[in-house]
Design a protein around this motif. Structure first.
Motif, mmCIF file in Angstrom:
data_model
loop_
_atom_site.group_PDB
_atom_site.id
_atom_site.type_symbol
_atom_site.label_atom_id
_atom_site.label_comp_id
_atom_site.label_asym_id
_atom_site.label_seq_id
_atom_site.Cartn_x
_atom_site.Cartn_y
_atom_site.Cartn_z
ATOM 1 N N THR A 85 0.835 -1.189 0.000
ATOM 2 C CA THR A 85 0.000 0.000 0.000
ATOM 3 C C THR A 85 0.875 1.246 0.000
ATOM 4 O OG1 THR A 85 -1.900 1.026 1.114
ATOM 5 C CG2 THR A 85 -0.183 0.056 2.519
ATOM 6 N N GLY A 86 0.255 2.427 0.032
ATOM 7 C CA GLY A 86 1.004 3.673 0.023
ATOM 8 C C GLY A 86 0.313 4.753 -0.784
ATOM 9 N N TYR A 87 1.111 5.644 -1.353
ATOM 10 C CA TYR A 87 0.589 6.758 -2.154
ATOM 11 C C TYR A 87 1.670 7.167 -3.129
ATOM 12 C CZ TYR A 87 3.331 9.399 1.276
ATOM 13 O OH TYR A 87 4.336 9.866 2.062
ATOM 14 N N GLN A 88 1.414 8.173 -3.964
ATOM 15 C CA GLN A 88 2.396 8.615 -4.941
ATOM 16 C C GLN A 88 2.227 10.105 -5.203
ATOM 17 O OE1 GLN A 88 1.692 6.499 -8.612
ATOM 18 N NE2 GLN A 88 -0.354 7.340 -8.885
ATOM 19 N N THR A 89 3.170 10.666 -5.937
ATOM 20 C CA THR A 89 3.066 12.065 -6.329
ATOM 21 C C THR A 89 2.577 12.153 -7.777
ATOM 22 O OG1 THR A 89 5.315 12.268 -7.223
ATOM 23 C CG2 THR A 89 5.043 12.590 -4.848
ATOM 24 N N VAL A 90 2.123 13.323 -8.139
ATOM 25 C CA VAL A 90 1.851 13.586 -9.546
ATOM 26 C C VAL A 90 3.184 13.727 -10.276
ATOM 27 C CG1 VAL A 90 -0.347 14.712 -9.024
ATOM 28 C CG2 VAL A 90 1.749 16.084 -9.134
ATOM 29 N N ARG A 91 3.145 13.738 -11.596
ATOM 30 C CA ARG A 91 4.363 13.977 -12.375
ATOM 31 C C ARG A 91 4.786 15.434 -12.218
ATOM 32 N NH1 ARG A 91 3.748 10.700 -18.064
ATOM 33 N NH2 ARG A 91 5.446 12.120 -18.613
ATOM 34 N N THR A 92 6.062 15.633 -11.885
ATOM 35 C CA THR A 92 6.581 16.983 -11.656
ATOM 36 C C THR A 92 7.862 17.188 -12.458
ATOM 37 O OG1 THR A 92 7.874 16.255 -9.738
ATOM 38 C CG2 THR A 92 5.619 17.035 -9.327
ATOM 39 N N PRO A 93 8.228 18.442 -12.741
ATOM 40 C CA PRO A 93 9.522 18.704 -13.382
ATOM 41 C C PRO A 93 10.672 18.279 -12.480
ATOM 42 C CG PRO A 93 8.063 20.626 -13.512
ATOM 43 C CD PRO A 93 7.430 19.669 -12.558
ATOM 44 N N LEU A 94 11.817 18.031 -13.066
ATOM 45 C CA LEU A 94 13.000 17.645 -12.299
ATOM 46 C C LEU A 94 13.515 18.816 -11.485
ATOM 47 C CD1 LEU A 94 14.889 15.605 -15.053
ATOM 48 C CD2 LEU A 94 13.350 14.755 -13.273
ATOM 49 N N SER A 95 14.168 18.485 -10.373
ATOM 50 C CA SER A 95 14.790 19.505 -9.528
ATOM 51 C C SER A 95 16.302 19.392 -9.629
ATOM 52 C CB SER A 95 14.341 19.338 -8.078
ATOM 53 O OG SER A 95 14.851 18.137 -7.539
ATOM 54 N N ALA A 96 16.991 20.359 -9.048
ATOM 55 C CA ALA A 96 18.451 20.386 -9.120
ATOM 56 C C ALA A 96 19.081 19.221 -8.364
ATOM 57 C CB ALA A 96 18.962 21.713 -8.564
ATOM 58 N N ASP A 97 18.383 18.628 -7.404
ATOM 59 C CA ASP A 97 18.932 17.526 -6.603
ATOM 60 C C ASP A 97 18.775 16.165 -7.271
ATOM 61 O OD1 ASP A 97 19.611 19.321 -4.594
ATOM 62 O OD2 ASP A 97 17.666 19.111 -3.596
ATOM 63 N N ASP A 98 18.035 16.092 -8.374
ATOM 64 C CA ASP A 98 17.795 14.804 -9.028
ATOM 65 C C ASP A 98 19.010 14.349 -9.822
ATOM 66 O OD1 ASP A 98 15.117 14.466 -8.164
ATOM 67 O OD2 ASP A 98 14.443 15.909 -9.665
ATOM 68 N N THR A 99 19.098 13.025 -9.978
ATOM 69 C CA THR A 99 20.161 12.430 -10.815
ATOM 70 C C THR A 99 19.494 11.552 -11.871
ATOM 71 O OG1 THR A 99 20.383 10.608 -9.232
ATOM 72 C CG2 THR A 99 21.889 12.496 -8.984
ATOM 73 N N PRO A 100 18.820 12.174 -12.848
ATOM 74 C CA PRO A 100 18.031 11.404 -13.814
ATOM 75 C C PRO A 100 18.891 10.831 -14.928
ATOM 76 C CG PRO A 100 17.882 13.723 -14.314
ATOM 77 C CD PRO A 100 18.726 13.616 -13.078
ATOM 78 N N PRO A 101 18.349 9.872 -15.675
ATOM 79 C CA PRO A 101 19.044 9.406 -16.879
ATOM 80 C C PRO A 101 19.037 10.505 -17.944
ATOM 81 C CG PRO A 101 16.867 8.437 -16.729
ATOM 82 C CD PRO A 101 17.096 9.157 -15.428
ATOM 83 N N PRO A 102 19.916 10.433 -18.907
ATOM 84 C CA PRO A 102 19.967 11.471 -19.945
ATOM 85 C C PRO A 102 18.630 11.608 -20.677
ATOM 86 C CG PRO A 102 21.912 10.079 -20.050
ATOM 87 C CD PRO A 102 20.982 9.435 -19.074
ATOM 88 N N GLY A 103 18.192 12.835 -20.833
ATOM 89 C CA GLY A 103 16.971 13.107 -21.583
ATOM 90 C C GLY A 103 15.711 13.134 -20.760
ATOM 91 N N ALA A 104 15.767 12.752 -19.498
ATOM 92 C CA ALA A 104 14.571 12.750 -18.655
ATOM 93 C C ALA A 104 14.106 14.180 -18.387
ATOM 94 C CB ALA A 104 14.849 12.034 -17.345
ATOM 95 N N THR A 105 12.796 14.365 -18.358
ATOM 96 C CA THR A 105 12.235 15.703 -18.164
ATOM 97 C C THR A 105 11.294 15.784 -16.964
ATOM 98 O OG1 THR A 105 10.443 15.193 -19.717
ATOM 99 C CG2 THR A 105 12.405 16.296 -20.606
#
Length: 230
Positions: A85-105
């Motif tokens: 169980t749990g919850y989730q967030t809506v889709r949001t823009p990336l922040s400066a603290d994120d370490t996403p794969p190349p091209g992620a938005t």
């Protein structure tokens, strides 16, 4: 909660003197889970509004085995269930603290809480015909927190990538308890086999965290489906 516990104890004290039928079965509980915020006075209204806009329900599930003792119009059911169980967030823009794969938005965070729970439920039956019963259920469930995971989904065009991180269990409540209620339908295929369908609401009475300015009480709404053997 005290009234519900007293009702269960009263039922158990009188039920033992009635003729009962024993049954057991397996069940699955697909549902949507969410949370209710519980905040200290130090948390501003702006923070609360921002969290309410950010966090949403997510698909969840549970499954387990149960045992039932039933008289003519009332029954008692318990068992053991695994809950994701749990919850989730809506889709949001990336922040400066994120370490996403190349091209992620964009990103979404899924908060996953795993529990092992033991319910104690009272059921009240109304016979519709020889093979169908309508029933009302109310009860409590004691839950043990197995683990907590934060999954970050990064979106790159039409593709997704997931990073999972275990949340430290130090501040999570190890034991929790919840209120259960629902209405259901019991269809008897034969003297030994029944199908049970039960729309169910479950609300965790204890917050996820032991001590926090911003805490969350989980809840879920879904359909519990089971097969029962006699």
């Amino acid at each position: 909660m005290k009234c519900s516990l007293a009702a269960i104890l009263l039922f158990l004290s009188t039920w033992g003197f009635s003729q009962v039928e024993f049954g057991w079965g397996l069940e699955a509980y697909p549902n949507f889970s969410h949370r209710r915020l519980a905040t200290e006075t130090s948390v501003s209204n702006a923070q609360i509004i921002a969290l309410e806009d950010l966090e949403v329900a997510r698909p969840s599930y549970g499954a387990g085995a149960f045992a039932q003792w039933r008289g003519g119009r009332a029954g008692f059911q318990t068992g053991l269930r695994f809950m994701n169980t749990g919850y989730q967030t809506v889709r949001t823009p990336l922040s400066a603290d994120d370490t996403p794969p190349p091209g992620a938005t964009e990103k979404r965070i899924i908060y996953q809480n795993l529990f092992l729970e033991a319910p104690a439920e009272i059921q009240f039956f109304q016979e519709l015909d020889d093979n169908n019963d309508f029933f009302f259920m109310t009860g409590l469930a004691l839950a043990y927190n197995l683990s907590n995971t934060n999954k970050t989904i990064y979106y790159t065009g039409d593709t997704q990538s997931v990073e999972a991180e275990k949340a430290g269990n130090g501040n999570f409540s190890q034991f929790s308890y919840s209120f259960l209620t629902g209405i259901g339908w019991d269809h008897q295929f034969s003297d030994r086999l029944s199908l049970v369908l039960q729309p169910t609401f479950q609300f965790w009475l204890r917050g996820l965290l032991i001590d926090a300015e911003i805490n969350r009480n989980l809840y879920s709404v879904g359909l519990r489906a089971g097969v029962k053997f006699r």
